[in-house]
Motif scaffolding. Structure first.
Motif, PDB file in Angstrom:
ATOM      1  N   GLU A  60     -18.815  27.062 -86.968  1.00 33.41           N
ATOM      2  CA  GLU A  60     -19.098  26.358 -85.705  1.00 33.41           C
ATOM      3  C   GLU A  60     -17.969  26.542 -84.703  1.00 33.41           C
ATOM      4  O   GLU A  60     -18.173  26.490 -83.502  1.00 33.41           O
ATOM      5  CB  GLU A  60     -19.265  24.852 -85.975  1.00 33.41           C
ATOM      6  N   VAL A  61     -16.768  26.737 -85.242  1.00 29.24           N
ATOM      7  CA  VAL A  61     -15.584  26.788 -84.381  1.00 29.24           C
ATOM      8  C   VAL A  61     -14.813  28.085 -84.652  1.00 29.24           C
ATOM      9  O   VAL A  61     -14.605  28.455 -85.806  1.00 29.24           O
ATOM     10  CB  VAL A  61     -14.663  25.565 -84.671  1.00 29.24           C
ATOM     11  N   ILE A  62     -14.425  28.737 -83.562  1.00 30.67           N
ATOM     12  CA  ILE A  62     -13.543  29.910 -83.680  1.00 30.67           C
ATOM     13  C   ILE A  62     -12.226  29.545 -82.992  1.00 30.67           C
ATOM     14  O   ILE A  62     -12.227  29.109 -81.843  1.00 30.67           O
ATOM     15  CB  ILE A  62     -14.143  31.141 -82.961  1.00 30.67           C
ATOM     16  N   VAL A  63     -11.125  29.709 -83.719  1.00 32.15           N
ATOM     17  CA  VAL A  63      -9.815  29.566 -83.078  1.00 32.15           C
ATOM     18  C   VAL A  63      -9.288  30.979 -82.887  1.00 32.15           C
ATOM     19  O   VAL A  63      -9.185  31.754 -83.843  1.00 32.15           O
ATOM     20  CB  VAL A  63      -8.825  28.759 -83.951  1.00 32.15           C
ATOM     21  N   LEU A  64      -9.000  31.308 -81.629  1.00 34.22           N
ATOM     22  CA  LEU A  64      -8.529  32.653 -81.343  1.00 34.22           C
ATOM     23  C   LEU A  64      -7.003  32.657 -81.265  1.00 34.22           C
ATOM     24  O   LEU A  64      -6.427  32.159 -80.299  1.00 34.22           O
ATOM     25  CB  LEU A  64      -9.178  33.146 -80.027  1.00 34.22           C
ATOM     26  N   ALA A  65      -6.375  33.202 -82.316  1.00 33.28           N
ATOM     27  CA  ALA A  65      -4.925  33.369 -82.306  1.00 33.28           C
ATOM     28  C   ALA A  65      -4.661  34.735 -81.679  1.00 33.28           C
ATOM     29  O   ALA A  65      -4.590  35.758 -82.351  1.00 33.28           O
ATOM     30  CB  ALA A  65      -4.378  33.274 -83.725  1.00 33.28           C
ATOM     31  N   GLY A  66      -4.582  34.699 -80.376  1.00 37.58           N
ATOM     32  CA  GLY A  66      -4.414  35.927 -79.585  1.00 37.58           C
ATOM     33  C   GLY A  66      -4.296  35.481 -78.151  1.00 37.58           C
ATOM     34  O   GLY A  66      -3.793  34.389 -77.900  1.00 37.58           O
ATOM     35  N   VAL A  67      -4.783  36.281 -77.213  1.00 33.43           N
ATOM     36  CA  VAL A  67      -4.638  35.889 -75.804  1.00 33.43           C
ATOM     37  C   VAL A  67      -5.996  35.528 -75.199  1.00 33.43           C
ATOM     38  O   VAL A  67      -7.050  35.724 -75.815  1.00 33.43           O
ATOM     39  CB  VAL A  67      -3.887  36.974 -74.999  1.00 33.43           C
ATOM     40  N   HIS A  68      -5.939  35.007 -73.973  1.00 32.47           N
ATOM     41  CA  HIS A  68      -7.112  34.361 -73.390  1.00 32.47           C
ATOM     42  C   HIS A  68      -8.318  35.291 -73.285  1.00 32.47           C
ATOM     43  O   HIS A  68      -9.448  34.875 -73.562  1.00 32.47           O
ATOM     44  CB  HIS A  68      -6.742  33.784 -72.015  1.00 32.47           C
ATOM     45  N   PHE A  69      -8.089  36.567 -72.901  1.00 29.54           N
ATOM     46  CA  PHE A  69      -9.260  37.442 -72.742  1.00 29.54           C
ATOM     47  C   PHE A  69      -9.988  37.628 -74.074  1.00 29.54           C
ATOM     48  O   PHE A  69     -11.202  37.837 -74.111  1.00 29.54           O
ATOM     49  CB  PHE A  69      -8.890  38.796 -72.091  1.00 29.54           C
TER      50      PHE A  69
END
Ligand code: 13P
Ligand code: SF4
Length: 332
Positions: free
Chosen positions: A81-90
């Motif tokens: 349900e949730v993705i946490v993006l450990a990276g940059v905004h794009f």
């Protein structure tokens, strides 16, 4: 999770990174890592981490790691349900564009990118006026607005393949001038470029590479295509972060110089103990905004959700999906 299980988990994880993270540092990371694993289960969340994330994130908490192409592709497939993006905004925006029904979180809203900042949707519309009929290929390192104005996206893994997939003599390849110039050396297609640059890779120079050759005569030099042309000419291999990872994993060179962001060498060193990494170090300040504490808080408070205007997202999705349909990245 019981305390014993958490300790077993973090001990197992430490085995992977003991070569690159001192024990004194790990004792600070371990409780946070254990809590992040718990929160992931509670939130039905996955963590996608780019290859430039620090080893405690990359090896400690990420579920999926890779280059921009892999993160886009895998982000679209994950069943969470949730993705946490450990990276940059794009990267978070790309995940949201492909999975609008999911909650996509970026742990720090300031994690930007000099390439994404270098061009706007209005700039692309103006370029189309100046070059009527010429298709627009944009690097994924751009805002959703820019993607929405594009025919197709690309990453450094598949840029040549994407350009050639269009079957035309001329394309605009935006916004990274160095990636565009490198693509131009790999294809007969005429490339029009924009003057954006990655603030991390632009700092490497051909002279620097020559010094590495003198000081480390046996080392193989791998460079990212966001570097200037004199750097790429002097390198032994040019490829995306996934391309470099595969190169090192498959060939196990004795000594290697990675002409890219610092954490690449750390993450690869943990996985390739027989390879010696010479560490020229240009840090990406945006990637380094992401920390274990930030990831923990993102999961605990569901912050900061990334939203994209649905009309913009629909047009941007077409450009990203066209890229994904072009096929597997060449890895370089
Ligand atoms: P790749 O991981 O796609 O090679 O991109 C490098 C980069 O600079 C991402 O911001
Ligand atoms: Fe952007 Fe360069 Fe940082 Fe990648 S390394 S996020 S291209 S500034």
């Amino acid at each position: 999770m019981s305390v014993g299980t958490a300790e077993e988990l973090t001990a197992r994880l430490y085995d992977r990174v003991r070569g690159v993270i001192p024990e004194a540092e790990w004792v600070i990371h371990a409780p946070l890592i254990a809590r992040i694993h718990e929160l992931k289960r509670e939130r039905n969340a996955v963590i996608l981490a780019h290859n430039y994330q620090t080893p405690e994130i990359f090896h400690g908490v990420a579920d999926i790691v890779g280059d921009s192409l892999a993160l886009a592709r895998e982000g679209a497939r994950v069943d969470a349900e949730v993705i946490v993006l450990a990276g940059v905004h794009f990267m978070a925006e790309t995940a949201k564009i492909l999975s609008p029904e999911k909650t996509v979180l970026i742990p720090d809203l300031r994690a930007g990118c000099s390439l994404a900042e270098s061009i706007t949707g209005a700039d692309v519309r103006e370029l189309r006026r100046r070059h009527p009929g010429v298709p627009v290929v944009t690097y994924v390192n751009t805002s959703a607005d820019v993607k929405a104005e594009s025919d197709i996206c690309c990453t450094s893994s598949n840029a040549v393949e994407v350009v050639e997939s269009l079957g035309v003599d001329r394309v605009m390849c935006l916004p990274d001038q160095y990636l565009a110039k490198w693509v131009a050396t790999q294809t007969d297609v005429d490339i029009i470029w924009w003057d954006g640059a990655c603030e991390v890779h632009e700092r490497f120079s051909g002279d620097e590479i020559r010094r590495y050759r003198e000081n480390f005569p046996g080392a193989v030099i791998l460079a990212h295509p966001e570097c200037p042309p004199d750097v790429l000419e002097a390198a032994d291999y040019v490829g995306s972060t996934a391309g470099m990872t595969a190169w090192v994993r498959d060939r196990q060179p004795r000594q290697v110089v990675m002409i890219t962001e610092c954490s690449m060498s750390d993450n690869l060193a943990a996985e390739n103990p027989a390879v010696e990494f010479v560490r020229p170090c240009n840090l990406c300040p945006h990637m380094k905004r992401i920390t274990l504490q930030g990831i923990h808080d993102a999961l605990l408070y569901l912050q900061h959700p990334v939203e994209v205007d649905p009309a913009v997202a629909a047009r941007a999705r077409t450009a990203v999906e066209r890229m994904l349909a072009v096929g597997r990245g060449s890895g370089g």
